[in-house]
Design an enzyme around this catalytic site. Structure first.
Site, PDB file in Angstrom:
ATOM      1  N   CYS A  61       0.277  -3.060  12.476  1.00 51.52           N
ATOM      2  CA  CYS A  61      -0.063  -3.515  13.837  1.00 51.52           C
ATOM      3  C   CYS A  61       0.788  -4.675  14.350  1.00 51.52           C
ATOM      4  CB  CYS A  61      -1.541  -3.868  13.902  1.00 51.52           C
ATOM      5  SG  CYS A  61      -2.578  -2.400  13.758  1.00 51.52           S
TER       6      CYS A  61
HETATM    7  P1  NAD Z   1      -2.585   6.128  11.388  1.00 47.08           P
HETATM    8  O1  NAD Z   1      -1.132   6.374  11.400  1.00 47.08           O
HETATM    9  O2  NAD Z   1      -3.255   5.677  10.134  1.00 47.08           O
HETATM   10  O3  NAD Z   1      -3.355   7.433  11.880  1.00 47.08           O
HETATM   11  C1  NAD Z   1      -2.956   8.217  12.960  1.00 47.08           C
HETATM   12  C2  NAD Z   1      -3.440   9.636  12.690  1.00 47.08           C
HETATM   13  O4  NAD Z   1      -3.198  10.448  13.839  1.00 47.08           O
HETATM   14  C3  NAD Z   1      -2.719  10.321  11.525  1.00 47.08           C
HETATM   15  O5  NAD Z   1      -3.662  10.828  10.615  1.00 47.08           O
HETATM   16  C4  NAD Z   1      -1.924  11.462  12.202  1.00 47.08           C
HETATM   17  O6  NAD Z   1      -1.794  12.595  11.378  1.00 47.08           O
HETATM   18  C5  NAD Z   1      -2.794  11.737  13.409  1.00 47.08           C
HETATM   19  N1  NAD Z   1      -2.101  12.400  14.535  1.00 47.08           N
HETATM   20  C6  NAD Z   1      -0.855  12.151  15.001  1.00 47.08           C
HETATM   21  N2  NAD Z   1      -0.613  12.943  16.077  1.00 47.08           N
HETATM   22  C7  NAD Z   1      -1.724  13.659  16.286  1.00 47.08           C
HETATM   23  C8  NAD Z   1      -2.105  14.626  17.252  1.00 47.08           C
HETATM   24  N3  NAD Z   1      -1.274  14.992  18.254  1.00 47.08           N
HETATM   25  N4  NAD Z   1      -3.329  15.191  17.154  1.00 47.08           N
HETATM   26  C9  NAD Z   1      -4.188  14.830  16.164  1.00 47.08           C
HETATM   27  N5  NAD Z   1      -3.891  13.921  15.238  1.00 47.08           N
HETATM   28  C10 NAD Z   1      -2.683  13.336  15.289  1.00 47.08           C
HETATM   29  O7  NAD Z   1      -2.859   5.086  12.560  1.00 47.08           O
HETATM   30  P2  NAD Z   1      -3.950   3.918  12.593  1.00 47.08           P
HETATM   31  O8  NAD Z   1      -3.509   2.800  11.730  1.00 47.08           O
HETATM   32  O9  NAD Z   1      -5.306   4.495  12.427  1.00 47.08           O
HETATM   33  O10 NAD Z   1      -3.755   3.424  14.106  1.00 47.08           O
HETATM   34  C11 NAD Z   1      -4.158   4.228  15.210  1.00 47.08           C
HETATM   35  C12 NAD Z   1      -4.050   3.397  16.473  1.00 47.08           C
HETATM   36  O11 NAD Z   1      -4.964   2.301  16.407  1.00 47.08           O
HETATM   37  C13 NAD Z   1      -2.680   2.759  16.693  1.00 47.08           C
HETATM   38  O12 NAD Z   1      -2.407   2.719  18.066  1.00 47.08           O
HETATM   39  C14 NAD Z   1      -2.843   1.345  16.153  1.00 47.08           C
HETATM   40  O13 NAD Z   1      -1.986   0.426  16.753  1.00 47.08           O
HETATM   41  C15 NAD Z   1      -4.295   1.058  16.530  1.00 47.08           C
HETATM   42  N6  NAD Z   1      -4.969   0.089  15.657  1.00 47.08           N
HETATM   43  C16 NAD Z   1      -4.776   0.122  14.317  1.00 47.08           C
HETATM   44  C17 NAD Z   1      -5.446  -0.783  13.495  1.00 47.08           C
HETATM   45  C18 NAD Z   1      -5.229  -0.783  12.007  1.00 47.08           C
HETATM   46  O14 NAD Z   1      -5.637  -1.770  11.365  1.00 47.08           O
HETATM   47  N7  NAD Z   1      -4.636   0.220  11.416  1.00 47.08           N
HETATM   48  C19 NAD Z   1      -6.318  -1.722  14.065  1.00 47.08           C
HETATM   49  C20 NAD Z   1      -6.511  -1.708  15.450  1.00 47.08           C
HETATM   50  C21 NAD Z   1      -5.828  -0.785  16.241  1.00 47.08           C
END
Ligand code: NAD
Length: 442
Positions: free
Chosen positions: A270
């Site tokens: 992030c």
């Molecule tokens: P991640 O990469 O762990 O997960 C994303 C998931 O989306 C993956 O499993 C991927 O296979 C799936 N995906 C991608 N394209 C897709 C589609 N078209 N249809 C269905 N699934 C699809 O990401 P994350 O860490 O969970 O982060 C997600 C969002 O949340 C980001 O924008 C991030 O900035 C935000 N965020 C993350 C955190 C954190 O601590 N990880 C905290 C707050 C906000």
């Protein structure tokens, strides 16, 4: 109320499972069939305290199911978009996953006239929801946002390593809605989820909600870079110690004591990408964000302070055996995305060290990156065996328990670089060669 999540990563799976625990019927969708298979077998694709137990509970209660089929969202009332928003080469946000997910959701909703609410939970730069997401949804569904098809943004603030607890007890909920309907539906959902323990709610338009998320992450990242900058100055002052300085600073109520731990910088999925994305976004508006650039600049060189400290104590590092303790970007997670340890390992390999590594949970993820280039230890003690110096790169609790005698017993040359300030400088300096970020020379 039935809920669906598109994207079952750290945010999507955790939130989906917590909602199912509270009795909602939840459907999770991901494009990664390997991930779906793991989840169906009760295994999250990542390590997050408490999550696996809750997943098995909701799977056996049958109120959580997952698939790769977008059509499954038709049986639900609300769809959260929780896909990734990585950086492009130039640091700007890559919205490919968000736009694709929006389009696929739109296609799934095309044949239906039932009301449906779409919530953007992924972190997106201001304007994304009302431009890219809205456009993709409307084009693919043939429906109009605001007329039965609701849309809002609800940024996520959970912290990896604490994600389950944060989901049940967040500091605040931010809802951005330009059309009215979605905000009300979402508020209703959260009232049911939190019952009498409703967190503070901020309701605003979409751009403010999107900006609150970036401003929060950038603020936290800036605090880290600022205390690291102070640490780097302290290191040049004989007898200065940033830990004591930070303690004194943090007692000022206007400043507070959180996020004042000097170290090797921030990593993870992030802060690095969000600082870069906001910087690129500001520049695209014709504004040059000098502080944001400085935050990133300090952070990008901070991991190498550990290598410099090792060189100061050991001399030429080529041919030496390094032990790196801690690989995940922070404790209590196996996430190694942008982890400081990996930058240190790269530099150590570059200068010709042989490198042994150990982490309580992130070993598999690091093995996938480095293959045969590293020695993978099964304990801290094994990692230290025969080493010429040790760098502590992540502050796992089990490393805090190590005493100077543990390092002396196992290492060929007991030199400890405390990159996370977890040891008492006095006790360590007495019985081995010890250097730490933000600690001036005697
Ligand atoms: P991640 O990469 O762990 O997960 C994303 C998931 O989306 C993956 O499993 C991927 O296979 C799936 N995906 C991608 N394209 C897709 C589609 N078209 N249809 C269905 N699934 C699809 O990401 P994350 O860490 O969970 O982060 C997600 C969002 O949340 C980001 O924008 C991030 O900035 C935000 N965020 C993350 C955190 C954190 O601590 N990880 C905290 C707050 C906000």
């Amino acid at each position: 109320m039935r809920v669906s999540f598109v994207g079952l990563g750290y945010v999507g799976l955790t939130t989906a499972v917590c909602m199912a625990v509270k009795g909602f019927r939840v459907t999770g969708i991901d494009v990664d069939i390997g991930k779906i298979d793991l989840i169906r077998n009760g295994k999250p694709a990542f390590k997050e305290p408490g999550l696996e137990k809750l997943l098995s509970r909701v799977t056996s209660a049958k109120n959580f199911r997952c698939s790769t089929e977008y059509s499954d969202i038709l049986g639900t009332d609300i769809t959260f978009i929780t896909v990734g928003t990585p950086s492009r080469q130039d640091g700007s946000i890559d919205l490919t996953q968000v736009v694709k997910a929006s389009k696929n959701i739109g296609e799934a909703l095309a044949g239906s006239s039932k009301p449906h609410t779409v919530v953007v939970k992924s972190t997106v730069v201001p304007g994304t929801t009302k431009s890219h997401v809205r456009q993709a949804l409307e084009q693919a569904s043939g429906r109009v946002v605001g007329e039965g098809l609701n849309l809002c943004v609800n940024p996520e603030f959970l912290r990896e390593g604490n994600a389950v607890k944060d989901t049940f007890k967040p500091d605040r909920i931010v809802i951005g809605d330009d059309w009215g309907g979605a905000g009300r539906v979402l508020l209703n959902l959260y009232r049911k989820f939190y019952g009498g323990r409703m967190p503070p709610i901020i309701r605003t338009n979409t751009v403010n909600a999107e900006m609150i998320k970036y401003a929060s992450n950038v603020f936290l990242a800036a605090r880290i870079s600022l205390i690291n900058e102070i640490a780097n100055v302290c290191q040049h002052i004989p007898e200065a110690d940033v830990t004591l300085v930070a303690w004194g600073v943090g007692l000022d109520k206007r400043i507070g004591r959180h996020f004042l731990n000097a170290g090797l910088g921030y990593g993870g999925s992030c802060f690095p990408k969000d600082v870069k994305a906001l910087t690129a976004y500001a520049k695209s508006l014709g504004y040059h964000p000098a502080i944001l650039e400085a935050v990133e600049k300090v952070n990008s060189s901070q991991p190498y302070k550990a290598v410099e400290l090792a060189e100061n104590l050991v001399g030429e590092l080529s041919g030496k055996k390094a032990a790196v303790l801690g690989l995940s970007f922070k404790p209590n997670t196996d996430d190694v995305r942008e982890a400081v340890a990996l930058k240190i390992i790269d530099r150590l390999l570059e200068v010709g060290c042989s490198v042994a590594v150990y982490d309580p949970v992130a070993m598999d993820n690091v093995r996938r990156v480095y293959g045969g280039k590293l020695a993978y230890a099964s304990s801290a003690e094994e990692c230290l065996r025969g080493a010429d110096f040790c760098i502590v790169a992540t502050e796992w609790d089990e490393f805090r328990k190590l005493k100077p005698r543990d390092f002396r017993k196992h290492m060929r040359n007991p030199v400890v670089i405390d990159g996370r300030r977890i040891y008492d400088p006095e006790a360590f300096s007495k019985s081995l060669r010890y250097a730490a970020v933000g600690l001036g020379n005697k």
